[in-house]
Write a protein that holds these residues in place. Structure first.
Motif, PDB file in Angstrom:
ATOM      1  N   TYR A  90     -20.118  -4.538 -14.569  1.00 43.24           N
ATOM      2  CA  TYR A  90     -20.308  -5.088 -13.393  1.00 43.24           C
ATOM      3  C   TYR A  90     -20.001  -4.077 -12.220  1.00 43.24           C
ATOM      4  O   TYR A  90     -20.566  -4.037 -11.256  1.00 43.24           O
ATOM      5  N   PHE A  91     -18.566  -3.518 -12.558  1.00 42.26           N
ATOM      6  CA  PHE A  91     -17.942  -3.110 -11.458  1.00 42.26           C
ATOM      7  C   PHE A  91     -18.924  -1.625 -11.052  1.00 42.26           C
ATOM      8  O   PHE A  91     -18.794  -1.314  -9.730  1.00 42.26           O
ATOM      9  N   SER A 103      -4.633   6.493  -5.290  1.00 43.70           N
ATOM     10  CA  SER A 103      -5.037   6.464  -6.647  1.00 43.70           C
ATOM     11  C   SER A 103      -4.433   7.659  -7.665  1.00 43.70           C
ATOM     12  O   SER A 103      -3.932   7.338  -8.509  1.00 43.70           O
ATOM     13  N   ASP A 154      -5.328  -1.100  -7.372  1.00 47.67           N
ATOM     14  CA  ASP A 154      -6.743  -0.821  -7.637  1.00 47.67           C
ATOM     15  C   ASP A 154      -7.633  -1.459  -6.747  1.00 47.67           C
ATOM     16  O   ASP A 154      -8.706  -0.898  -6.226  1.00 47.67           O
ATOM     17  N   GLY A 180     -10.918   2.517   0.067  1.00 47.84           N
ATOM     18  CA  GLY A 180     -11.719   3.806  -0.027  1.00 47.84           C
ATOM     19  C   GLY A 180     -13.227   3.238  -0.015  1.00 47.84           C
ATOM     20  O   GLY A 180     -13.934   3.887   1.067  1.00 47.84           O
ATOM     21  N   LEU A 181     -13.578   2.381  -1.011  1.00 44.25           N
ATOM     22  CA  LEU A 181     -15.119   2.257  -0.995  1.00 44.25           C
ATOM     23  C   LEU A 181     -15.571   1.252  -0.003  1.00 44.25           C
ATOM     24  O   LEU A 181     -16.909   1.362   0.528  1.00 44.25           O
ATOM     25  N   LEU A 214     -17.865   9.559  -5.298  1.00 44.27           N
ATOM     26  CA  LEU A 214     -18.089  10.637  -4.608  1.00 44.27           C
ATOM     27  C   LEU A 214     -19.184  11.668  -5.419  1.00 44.27           C
ATOM     28  O   LEU A 214     -20.151  12.403  -4.776  1.00 44.27           O
ATOM     29  N   ARG A 245     -22.209 -12.152 -10.132  1.00 45.02           N
ATOM     30  CA  ARG A 245     -21.077 -12.094  -9.219  1.00 45.02           C
ATOM     31  C   ARG A 245     -21.160 -12.356  -7.828  1.00 45.02           C
ATOM     32  O   ARG A 245     -20.434 -13.388  -7.244  1.00 45.02           O
ATOM     33  N   SER A 248      -9.911   8.975 -10.234  1.00 44.92           N
ATOM     34  CA  SER A 248      -9.928   7.752  -9.319  1.00 44.92           C
ATOM     35  C   SER A 248     -11.270   7.363  -9.076  1.00 44.92           C
ATOM     36  O   SER A 248     -12.322   8.180  -9.079  1.00 44.92           O
ATOM     37  N   MET A 249     -11.393   6.063  -8.866  1.00 40.92           N
ATOM     38  CA  MET A 249     -12.634   5.514  -8.499  1.00 40.92           C
ATOM     39  C   MET A 249     -13.249   6.108  -7.360  1.00 40.92           C
ATOM     40  O   MET A 249     -14.667   6.063  -7.267  1.00 40.92           O
ATOM     41  N   ILE A 250     -12.598   6.557  -6.471  1.00 40.95           N
ATOM     42  CA  ILE A 250     -13.181   7.268  -5.285  1.00 40.95           C
ATOM     43  C   ILE A 250     -14.058   8.710  -5.724  1.00 40.95           C
ATOM     44  O   ILE A 250     -15.002   8.888  -5.305  1.00 40.95           O
ATOM     45  N   THR A 251     -12.949   9.468  -6.300  1.00 43.22           N
ATOM     46  CA  THR A 251     -13.996  10.698  -6.477  1.00 43.22           C
ATOM     47  C   THR A 251     -14.933  10.426  -7.583  1.00 43.22           C
ATOM     48  O   THR A 251     -15.825  11.301  -7.486  1.00 43.22           O
ATOM     49  N   LEU A 284      -8.772  15.981  -3.124  1.00 44.44           N
ATOM     50  CA  LEU A 284      -8.710  15.201  -1.883  1.00 44.44           C
ATOM     51  C   LEU A 284      -7.699  14.446  -1.110  1.00 44.44           C
ATOM     52  O   LEU A 284      -7.832  14.266  -0.021  1.00 44.44           O
ATOM     53  N   PHE A 318      -9.984  -8.430  -9.337  1.00 42.78           N
ATOM     54  CA  PHE A 318     -11.189  -8.190  -8.649  1.00 42.78           C
ATOM     55  C   PHE A 318     -12.323  -9.452  -8.501  1.00 42.78           C
ATOM     56  O   PHE A 318     -12.696  -9.730  -7.465  1.00 42.78           O
ATOM     57  N   VAL A 344      -7.096   0.187  -3.424  1.00 37.14           N
ATOM     58  CA  VAL A 344      -8.008   1.627  -3.614  1.00 37.14           C
ATOM     59  C   VAL A 344      -9.586   1.230  -3.152  1.00 37.14           C
ATOM     60  O   VAL A 344     -10.208   1.982  -2.277  1.00 37.14           O
ATOM     61  N   TYR A 345      -9.801   0.303  -3.863  1.00 38.93           N
ATOM     62  CA  TYR A 345     -11.293  -0.232  -3.539  1.00 38.93           C
ATOM     63  C   TYR A 345     -11.581  -0.710  -2.247  1.00 38.93           C
ATOM     64  O   TYR A 345     -12.618  -0.215  -1.661  1.00 38.93           O
ATOM     65  N   ALA A 372      -7.456   6.601   0.574  1.00 38.64           N
ATOM     66  CA  ALA A 372      -7.560   5.917  -0.874  1.00 38.64           C
ATOM     67  C   ALA A 372      -7.349   6.659  -2.086  1.00 38.64           C
ATOM     68  O   ALA A 372      -6.637   6.104  -3.266  1.00 38.64           O
ATOM     69  N   THR A 373      -7.601   7.952  -2.222  1.00 38.89           N
ATOM     70  CA  THR A 373      -7.436   9.112  -3.309  1.00 38.89           C
ATOM     71  C   THR A 373      -6.078   9.232  -3.531  1.00 38.89           C
ATOM     72  O   THR A 373      -5.693   9.372  -4.469  1.00 38.89           O
ATOM     73  N   TYR A 393     -11.945   7.642   2.264  1.00 37.69           N
ATOM     74  CA  TYR A 393     -11.838   8.340   0.875  1.00 37.69           C
ATOM     75  C   TYR A 393     -10.664   8.942   0.985  1.00 37.69           C
ATOM     76  O   TYR A 393     -10.005   8.844  -0.491  1.00 37.69           O
ATOM     77  N   TYR A 435     -11.243  14.198   4.547  1.00 41.12           N
ATOM     78  CA  TYR A 435     -12.697  14.320   4.065  1.00 41.12           C
ATOM     79  C   TYR A 435     -13.656  14.318   5.360  1.00 41.12           C
ATOM     80  O   TYR A 435     -13.477  13.835   6.317  1.00 41.12           O
TER      81      TYR A 435
END
Lengths: 281, 291
Positions: B207-208, A254, A234, A241-242, B126, B227, B120-123, A22, A219, A237-238, A250-251, A247, A27
């Motif tokens: 938690y994440f 990553s 990180d 992306g999120l 998804l 949190r 990745s946290m993204i993939t 990705l 975080f 990216v969070y 951010a990927t 997406y 996306y």
């Protein structure tokens, strides 16, 4: 019998890793993603925000290695001087405790302890220093990261060194005592050399995780006033992306982090094998 | 009695200060949570003895439906999650430790590759979305259902079981599954206890993933609620769903309420702490840097 495990790894590890293609796509919510080559990487490296994030990651990781790494070694040397008994047990049980607390809990504890009325500021008051709001101070927040990480991990990380020390033959110490060596000399000439290979291994392992810089910690301790000083790869990216839903972009960030991390881990693995005969796996 | 040398005395003293540095921030929160809300302002940041004594903070926290639900969610995720972790990990560890098959080397290499390269946290997000697992406990239970590092610890343990025992069972006609359940697992109780605690502590503290996979507050585990309350300072969510008079609201001390929520999240760990110390120490020393 092997199948459940393999299926698990394929679905939850291999598919998201392949999904990281990705980074080279745009996306699409509906329909196929389209290939865009290095577009996201080009934007990434020309973006001042990303460069700042990269800087923060390197600075925070370096500070942690420099200031935290020696502490468990010193702690292990000190614990080793305490005779087996209730006091040693007390010291070990208490110093290991923070390792088992989540970063949410630790953040809660530290936010309270560092608040303007918290314990640290009472100590500062005693020394006639002005009260400080550490959590929102750009100058201090990175030190908050260093010290809270030290608080959490120094005790537990000393375990490996204590294990190494316990393998030393007591006869060595007996002989040294007969030769008139004092406590410090015994430390310097017997204990420290015996710990050397463990120290090197742990140091190299730490380098392998350099790009992480402690995501969970940042975080939970980050807030809007200090974000420019502590935003690491990180957390970036969070957020991008999120939270913002970019997406693909951010990927790409990553993937960049992952590749650097991979190179670091592989090279430290082979370095470690060469110097100590032990690798990361 | 031998007299303590100077160096020793200093070391004993420094270690004492270190333990205080660990304990005081925690005990200060305990004291805050147990103080009488009208007197809690008298408690200093270093105080460890409650001012007055009252369980009112805990009563309020534990009458909040959101927090009660989140405790139940955490207990559920921890118990079911750990059970599934143990099942999948031990099954795979058995095959890799006690059998020979074509391609075993490839599987081991594959596992190491997984250890060194994280998705990745993204993939991952998804993927959970594509599998329709968002807002389900399954997403939290299946994520990292097998930890490769723990798998290797268990493999090493399984490898040490004497071949003669397994050979004897095989002669009696036992198949692999039988050998696994009635010989290997019962003989591995210490290793399984270690892994239970490793996985259990992980699930309790997680938690994440819950923050990103679970958006329905009723499904949040305790750490996410904590949190929201402590890190994000979101008091509105915390007090929603509770019947409280304005008078009562005015008498509350939010710092103390936060403190008691933190303590509630720590209590299970403290109750199990003697066990955790015993098995974690052993597991880390055996599995960590191996000589």
């Amino acid at each position: 019998m092997l199948l459940p495990g393999i299926i698990f790894f394929v679905i939850f590890h291999v598919i998201p890793i392949i999904g990281m293609k990705l980074a080279f796509q745009d996306y699409r919510i509906i329909g196929e993603n389209i290939w865009v080559g290095l577009k996201h990487f080009k934007i990434l490296f020309s973006s001042p925000a990303f460069i700042d994030v990269l800087k923060n990651t390197v600075i925070i990781s370096s500070m942690k290695i420099i200031f935290i790494f020696p502490i468990p070694i010193i702690l292990a040397l000190m614990v080793n001087e305490v005779r087996n008994g209730p006091y040693r047990k007390y010291v070990q049980s208490v110093s290991y405790l923070p390792h088992f607390l989540s970063w949410v809990v630790i953040a809660g504890i530290w936010i309270s302890f560092l608040s303007p009325n918290g314990g640290i500021n009472i100590i500062r008051e005693f020394f006639q220093l002005p009260s400080l709001d550490f959590m929102t101070s750009k100058e201090h927040i990175r030190w908050v990261l260093v010290f809270s990480e030290m608080w959490r991990s120094a005790g537990w990380d000393s375990i490996l060194y204590i294990a190494a020390i316990m393998k030393i033959s007591p006869q060595l110490y007996e002989a040294a005592k007969l030769d008139g060596a004092n406590t410090l000399q015994q430390m310097r000439y017997i204990t420290l050399p015996a710990m050397a290979s463990t120290v090197i291994t742990v140091f190299i392992l730490n380098l392998g995780f350099f790009m992480n810089a402690g995501f969970d910690q940042v975080f939970n301790l980050m807030n809007d006033s200090v974000i420019s000083k502590v935003d690491i790869l990180d957390t970036y990216v969070y957020r991008i992306g999120l939270l913002n839903g970019q997406y693909a972009y951010a990927t790409a960030a990553s993937l960049f982090k992952g590749v650097i991390g991979l190179v670091l881990i592989l090279s430290t693995h082979f370095l470690s094998k060469r110097f100590t005969g032990k690798g990361v796996w | 009695m031998k007299r303590l040398s100077w160096t020793r005395s200093i070391i004993y003293f420094v270690l004492f200060i270190i333990t205080l540095a660990v304990l005081i921030p925690v005990l200060n929160l305990v004291a805050m949570s147990l103080s009488d809300p009208s007197r809690v302002k008298e408690l200093t940041g270093l105080g460890v003895i409650p001012k007055g004594f009252s369980f009112i903070n805990y009563e309020i926290i534990l009458s909040n439906p959101l927090i009660l639900k989140s405790i139940a969610n955490s207990v559920f995720i921890t118990i079911v999650g750990t059970f599934i972790n143990l099942f999948l990990t031990s099954l795979m560890a058995y095959v890799l430790a006690r059998t020979n098959f074509v391609g075993k080397k490839v599987v081991l290499l594959f596992l190491i590759a997984i250890m060194v390269f994280e998705p990745s946290m993204i993939t991952e997000y998804l993927l959970m979305k594509d599998l329709n697992l968002l807002n389900t406990y399954a997403s939290l239970i299946l994520y990292k259902a097998i930890n490769v590092y723990y798998l290797f610890i268990l493999m090493r343990f399984f490898q040490e079981i004497p071949e003669s025992l397994i050979e004897a069972a095989r002669i009696d006609g036992a198949g692999h599954f039988r050998i696994f359940t009635s010989i290997v697992l019962p003989l591995s109780k210490p290793a399984l206890a270690t892994l239970t605690l490793f996985y259990g502590v992980y699930h309790w503290n997680e938690y994440f993933r819950a923050t990103i996979y679970i958006t329905d507050p009723n499904k949040w585990p305790l750490q996410v609620v904590l949190r929201q309350f402590v890190v994000k300072q979101d008091n509105t969510t915390m007090l929603s769903g509770m019947d409280m008079s304005a008078e009562m609201l005015a008498s509350l001390d939010f710092g103390s309420l936060q403190a008691s929520t933190i303590i509630i999240a720590i209590i299970p760990l403290l109750l199990l702490y003697p066990l955790i110390l015993k098995y974690f120490t052993k597991g880390t020393m055996d599995g960590g840097v191996k000589d």
